[in-house]
Design a protein around this motif. Sequence first.
Motif, PDB file in Angstrom:
ATOM      1  N   LYS A 108       0.841  -1.208   0.000  1.00  0.00           N
ATOM      2  CA  LYS A 108       0.000   0.000   0.000  1.00  0.00           C
ATOM      3  C   LYS A 108       0.878   1.261   0.000  1.00  0.00           C
ATOM      4  CE  LYS A 108      -2.398  -1.165   3.787  1.00  0.00           C
ATOM      5  NZ  LYS A 108      -1.522  -2.321   4.147  1.00  0.00           N
ATOM      6  N   ASP A 109       1.952   1.218   0.809  1.00  0.00           N
ATOM      7  CA  ASP A 109       2.875   2.358   0.819  1.00  0.00           C
ATOM      8  C   ASP A 109       3.657   2.443  -0.496  1.00  0.00           C
ATOM      9  OD1 ASP A 109       2.276   3.488   3.277  1.00  0.00           O
ATOM     10  OD2 ASP A 109       3.640   2.173   4.376  1.00  0.00           O
ATOM     11  N   PRO A 148       3.115  -8.391 -10.734  1.00  0.00           N
ATOM     12  CA  PRO A 148       2.506  -7.861  -9.524  1.00  0.00           C
ATOM     13  C   PRO A 148       3.519  -7.764  -8.366  1.00  0.00           C
ATOM     14  CG  PRO A 148       1.356  -9.860 -10.276  1.00  0.00           C
ATOM     15  CD  PRO A 148       2.611  -9.732 -11.074  1.00  0.00           C
ATOM     16  N   ILE A 149       3.249  -6.835  -7.471  1.00  0.00           N
ATOM     17  CA  ILE A 149       4.168  -6.578  -6.358  1.00  0.00           C
ATOM     18  C   ILE A 149       4.380  -7.855  -5.537  1.00  0.00           C
ATOM     19  CG2 ILE A 149       4.556  -5.218  -4.257  1.00  0.00           C
ATOM     20  CD1 ILE A 149       2.667  -3.075  -5.418  1.00  0.00           C
ATOM     21  N   TRP A 248      -0.112   5.524   3.176  1.00  0.00           N
ATOM     22  CA  TRP A 248      -1.283   5.074   2.406  1.00  0.00           C
ATOM     23  C   TRP A 248      -2.581   5.552   3.070  1.00  0.00           C
ATOM     24  CZ3 TRP A 248      -4.897   2.085   4.871  1.00  0.00           C
ATOM     25  CH2 TRP A 248      -4.494   1.370   5.999  1.00  0.00           C
ATOM     26  N   ARG A 249      -2.532   5.743   4.394  1.00  0.00           N
ATOM     27  CA  ARG A 249      -3.740   6.179   5.109  1.00  0.00           C
ATOM     28  C   ARG A 249      -4.213   7.553   4.620  1.00  0.00           C
ATOM     29  NH1 ARG A 249      -1.103   3.306   9.082  1.00  0.00           N
ATOM     30  NH2 ARG A 249      -2.358   1.568   9.849  1.00  0.00           N
ATOM     31  N   ASN A 250      -3.292   8.344   4.096  1.00  0.00           N
ATOM     32  CA  ASN A 250      -3.655   9.678   3.605  1.00  0.00           C
ATOM     33  C   ASN A 250      -4.134   9.663   2.155  1.00  0.00           C
ATOM     34  OD1 ASN A 250      -2.791  10.916   6.046  1.00  0.00           O
ATOM     35  ND2 ASN A 250      -0.669  10.635   5.366  1.00  0.00           N
ATOM     36  N   HIS A 251      -4.144   8.478   1.538  1.00  0.00           N
ATOM     37  CA  HIS A 251      -4.509   8.412   0.120  1.00  0.00           C
ATOM     38  C   HIS A 251      -5.601   7.391  -0.182  1.00  0.00           C
ATOM     39  CE1 HIS A 251      -0.510  10.229   0.113  1.00  0.00           C
ATOM     40  NE2 HIS A 251      -0.797  10.722  -1.071  1.00  0.00           N
ATOM     41  N   ALA A 252      -5.541   6.228   0.473  1.00  0.00           N
ATOM     42  CA  ALA A 252      -6.472   5.144   0.138  1.00  0.00           C
ATOM     43  C   ALA A 252      -7.572   5.040   1.193  1.00  0.00           C
ATOM     44  CB  ALA A 252      -5.699   3.824   0.061  1.00  0.00           C
ATOM     45  N   ASP A 261      -4.858  -5.592   0.657  1.00  0.00           N
ATOM     46  CA  ASP A 261      -4.378  -6.506   1.714  1.00  0.00           C
ATOM     47  C   ASP A 261      -4.897  -7.924   1.466  1.00  0.00           C
ATOM     48  OD1 ASP A 261      -2.918  -4.669   3.102  1.00  0.00           O
ATOM     49  OD2 ASP A 261      -4.473  -4.216   4.574  1.00  0.00           O
ATOM     50  N   GLY A 262      -6.182  -8.010   1.079  1.00  0.00           N
ATOM     51  CA  GLY A 262      -6.813  -9.319   0.857  1.00  0.00           C
ATOM     52  C   GLY A 262      -6.120 -10.062  -0.283  1.00  0.00           C
TER      53      GLY A 262
END
Length: 275
Positions: A108-109, A148-149, A248-252, A261-262
């Motif tokens: 996510k980051d 993919p990552i 990521w909390r400030n964007h997603a 995450d899933g």
Amino acid sequence: MAIRQHFNPRPDDLFLISFPKSGTTWLKALAFATMTRTHYPLDRHPLLSLNPHDVVPFMDDLFVAGQASKLEALPSPRILATHMPYFLLPDSITGSGCRIIYICCDPKDVVVSLWHFSAKASAAKGRECFPFDKFFEMACEGDFPYSPIWDHSLQYWKESLRRSEKVLFLKYEEMLEEPAANVKRLAEFLGCPLSEEEEKEGVVEEIISLCSFEKLKSLDANKKGSQGIAVFKVANASFFRKGGIGDWRNHASPEMAQKLDGIVREKLEGSGLTI
Ligand code: A3P
């Protein structure tokens, strides 16, 4: 293809590998500072006047630009970087006993960091970047270069379990949490462990301080100049955006985070790897 066909690895080559925006710059600085600590006093170290990407070349870019001969000219032991997934590495690298250090980071980051970075790289070419939501969706689809990552990290993870003496697997978050333990781990893997005397003299702390986000960001070498000849061209400053974890909390949205995450959890299930 060019790397697979034309790259000549040397047995003492060290490869620093990552998915883009996973802490490559920091790893380059730490590995280079650790390996060269007896060559240069840390208070007059090349990292004080050169960007970490200047001291550890990005192979992918040099090959795309047709400048691979620059790698041939480097003295041994070379420290080289690539973002190539494990399955694309030529057999000449995977079969030659070269050492690999891999760094991964919370996807996510990574997506947030990559979005900011791509926006700057796109702006430099006079193009617009995708809106964040679309970009995030593309990450979930594995629709990026080197993606993919999760596959990228999983392949190196498996190889680090199979050949732990040749492949070291690091996590950005763990390095932030325990930098000293990880620098010592790095030094041991590199075959230049920190002596008791060096530890007493505070060499570990000096390396950490020299390579810290705040220190590197503050240097002229990283405020000015640019990187990239073929794959991208961006200002050195773009590599030192915010640092740390959890942006990521400030964007997603929580739903977006849950979705990625899933996917990652499902893809890594049973591997022992969590990212
Ligand atoms: P942010 O964009 O979240 O700030 P890479 O080096 O693979 O391109 O990864 C870039 C991320 O690593 C950026 O994250 C950047 O700020 C962070 N970074 C760069 N240098 C660092 C350092 N010395 N210590 C910790 N993080 C660093």
